[in-house]
Write an enzyme that holds these catalytic residues in place. Sequence first.
Site, PDB file in Angstrom:
ATOM      1  N   PHE A 111       0.867  -1.186   0.000  1.00 52.79           N
ATOM      2  CA  PHE A 111       0.000   0.000   0.000  1.00 52.79           C
ATOM      3  C   PHE A 111       0.901   1.233   0.000  1.00 52.79           C
ATOM      4  O   PHE A 111       1.631   1.479   0.960  1.00 52.79           O
ATOM      5  CB  PHE A 111      -0.949   0.054   1.201  1.00 52.79           C
ATOM      6  CG  PHE A 111      -1.834   1.273   1.131  1.00 52.79           C
ATOM      7  CD1 PHE A 111      -3.020   1.241   0.414  1.00 52.79           C
ATOM      8  CD2 PHE A 111      -1.450   2.464   1.724  1.00 52.79           C
ATOM      9  CE1 PHE A 111      -3.814   2.383   0.304  1.00 52.79           C
ATOM     10  CE2 PHE A 111      -2.237   3.607   1.619  1.00 52.79           C
ATOM     11  CZ  PHE A 111      -3.426   3.565   0.910  1.00 52.79           C
ATOM     12  N   ASP A 150       9.416   2.931   2.035  1.00 49.71           N
ATOM     13  CA  ASP A 150       8.210   3.687   2.361  1.00 49.71           C
ATOM     14  C   ASP A 150       7.961   3.532   3.859  1.00 49.71           C
ATOM     15  O   ASP A 150       7.411   2.533   4.316  1.00 49.71           O
ATOM     16  CB  ASP A 150       7.012   3.179   1.541  1.00 49.71           C
ATOM     17  CG  ASP A 150       5.740   3.976   1.835  1.00 49.71           C
ATOM     18  OD1 ASP A 150       5.706   4.693   2.855  1.00 49.71           O
ATOM     19  OD2 ASP A 150       4.775   3.857   1.060  1.00 49.71           O
ATOM     20  N   LYS A 193       2.458  11.023   7.189  1.00 49.29           N
ATOM     21  CA  LYS A 193       1.638  10.750   8.361  1.00 49.29           C
ATOM     22  C   LYS A 193       2.132  11.489   9.615  1.00 49.29           C
ATOM     23  O   LYS A 193       1.883  12.664   9.736  1.00 49.29           O
ATOM     24  CB  LYS A 193       1.514   9.236   8.559  1.00 49.29           C
ATOM     25  CG  LYS A 193       0.692   8.620   7.413  1.00 49.29           C
ATOM     26  CD  LYS A 193       0.021   7.306   7.755  1.00 49.29           C
ATOM     27  CE  LYS A 193      -1.035   6.964   6.702  1.00 49.29           C
ATOM     28  NZ  LYS A 193      -0.643   5.973   5.724  1.00 49.29           N
TER      29      LYS A 193
HETATM   30  C1  LIG Z   1      -0.854   6.040   4.275  1.00 47.96           C
HETATM   31  C2  LIG Z   1       0.256   5.527   3.448  1.00 47.96           C
HETATM   32  C3  LIG Z   1       0.606   6.126   2.219  1.00 47.96           C
HETATM   33  C4  LIG Z   1      -0.212   7.237   1.609  1.00 47.96           C
HETATM   34  O1  LIG Z   1      -0.297   8.359   2.415  1.00 47.96           O
HETATM   35  P1  LIG Z   1      -1.444   9.457   2.141  1.00 47.96           P
HETATM   36  O2  LIG Z   1      -1.063  10.596   3.036  1.00 47.96           O
HETATM   37  O3  LIG Z   1      -2.752   8.839   2.513  1.00 47.96           O
HETATM   38  O4  LIG Z   1      -1.378   9.800   0.693  1.00 47.96           O
HETATM   39  C5  LIG Z   1       1.704   5.638   1.553  1.00 47.96           C
HETATM   40  N1  LIG Z   1       2.422   4.610   2.035  1.00 47.96           N
HETATM   41  C6  LIG Z   1       2.117   4.003   3.197  1.00 47.96           C
HETATM   42  C7  LIG Z   1       2.977   2.883   3.697  1.00 47.96           C
HETATM   43  C8  LIG Z   1       1.019   4.425   3.937  1.00 47.96           C
HETATM   44  O5  LIG Z   1       0.689   3.804   5.077  1.00 47.96           O
END
Ligand SMILES: *Cc1c(COP(=O)(O)O)cnc(C)c1O
Length: 406
Positions: A146, A231, A260
């Site tokens: 994700f 990520d 985040k």
């Molecule tokens: C939440 C998330 C994203 C995307 O972040 P947004 O601020 O919702 O665009 C990307 N990678 C990971 C691992 C995430 O948990």
Amino acid sequence: MNPHPDTPTGRIIAQEQAHVARNYDPLPVVVATAEDVWVTDVEGRRYLDLLSAYSALNFGHRHPELVKAAVDQIGRLTLTSRAFRNDRLGAFCAALAELCGKDLVLPMNTGAEAVETGIKAARAWAYRVKGVPADSARIIVAAGNFHGRTTTIVGFSDDPLARDGFGPFTPGFDIVPYADPAAIEAAIDADTAAVLIEPIQGEAGVIIPPPGYLRAVRDMCTRHNVLFIADEIQSGLGRAGTTFACDREGVVPDLYLLGKALGGGIVPVSAVVGDRAVLGVFAPGEHGSTFGGNPVAAAVGLRVVELLRTGEFQQRATDLSPHLRGLLDDLLGHGLTAVRVAGLWAGVDIEPSRGTGRAVAERLLTRGVLVKETHGQTIRIAPPLTIRTADLDWAIDQLRLVLQES
Ligand SMILES: *Cc1c(COP(=O)(O)O)cnc(C)c1O
């Protein structure tokens, strides 16, 4: 679960249903105020937040120092755009680069934008530094990933709900099984620019790769002259008990993707962090964002870095981790079929006879605990890192009761 239409909750839900696009299906709770780990709804009921906005609230709701940084900044300067300089961005990027042990920061707003920025950086690096022929760079990603919701990103998801109906997609991505270093090595060829993975897969259900995986990825990326992009948007900034989940194996990626919690639960702040040899590929005008690096984001982001520098939040997650694991392990065979814990972050699988993850979340709501299923039978537990042991005990006890009564 439909609250009576003639209550504040019912009226607000009806208004939302009439005017808010249905890309989410929220639990029927309408939050009005919050402090630290507790939120209060429009009826005055209190709930303990075990989701923390997918770890955007690692420091709790309205952490006083983060609120102060935001309010002070709003009283001085809110936005310049990057057409001009502001007096906050440099200090934020210097502090964040130091926290990451890197040279450069490219500030954006949302996580998906950080991922998109990482992809553009990796492609430009492949063409300009590595010497990959034009328009043929490839990026290896993992099954179950994700990375956000833009069209390019959902194009390399293997979740039908995320991608079906939204094509055609951007080419140039190869999906390999997660936690399988040999699969990555087999997929690498001369055109591979990068390997993009989550060090722990959050949305997949807090999937923790076996020890040695991140180290193996790091080593093979170095050997094949391929960038390792981590990520850490959900796994980073204290959640896993370390500043970055990569720290669990003492591994440093070429690019960190952050978001985040970087915005302290107040404003959207994301960033790509890397060394000049990689992130130095951008020339002025090639990439940007109207709001990226704005003074409010920079002021809050700097304070977030300062909080992380103390190590106290990472330590708190580390200290509470075995306790959380113990509480959840006790529920194995009593409603849970699997428990995965990293720091103060858990994915638990619900025994199908006890109902779906969604059903358990709805029942926990009636007991004053907010959680969300990641999908199907899996619930994620990710309280603010500030949670007190007694509150955590109480919340997991509510889970025990919900599983018992179903
Ligand atoms: C939440 C998330 C994203 C995307 O972040 P947004 O601020 O919702 O665009 C990307 N990678 C990971 C691992 C995430 O948990």
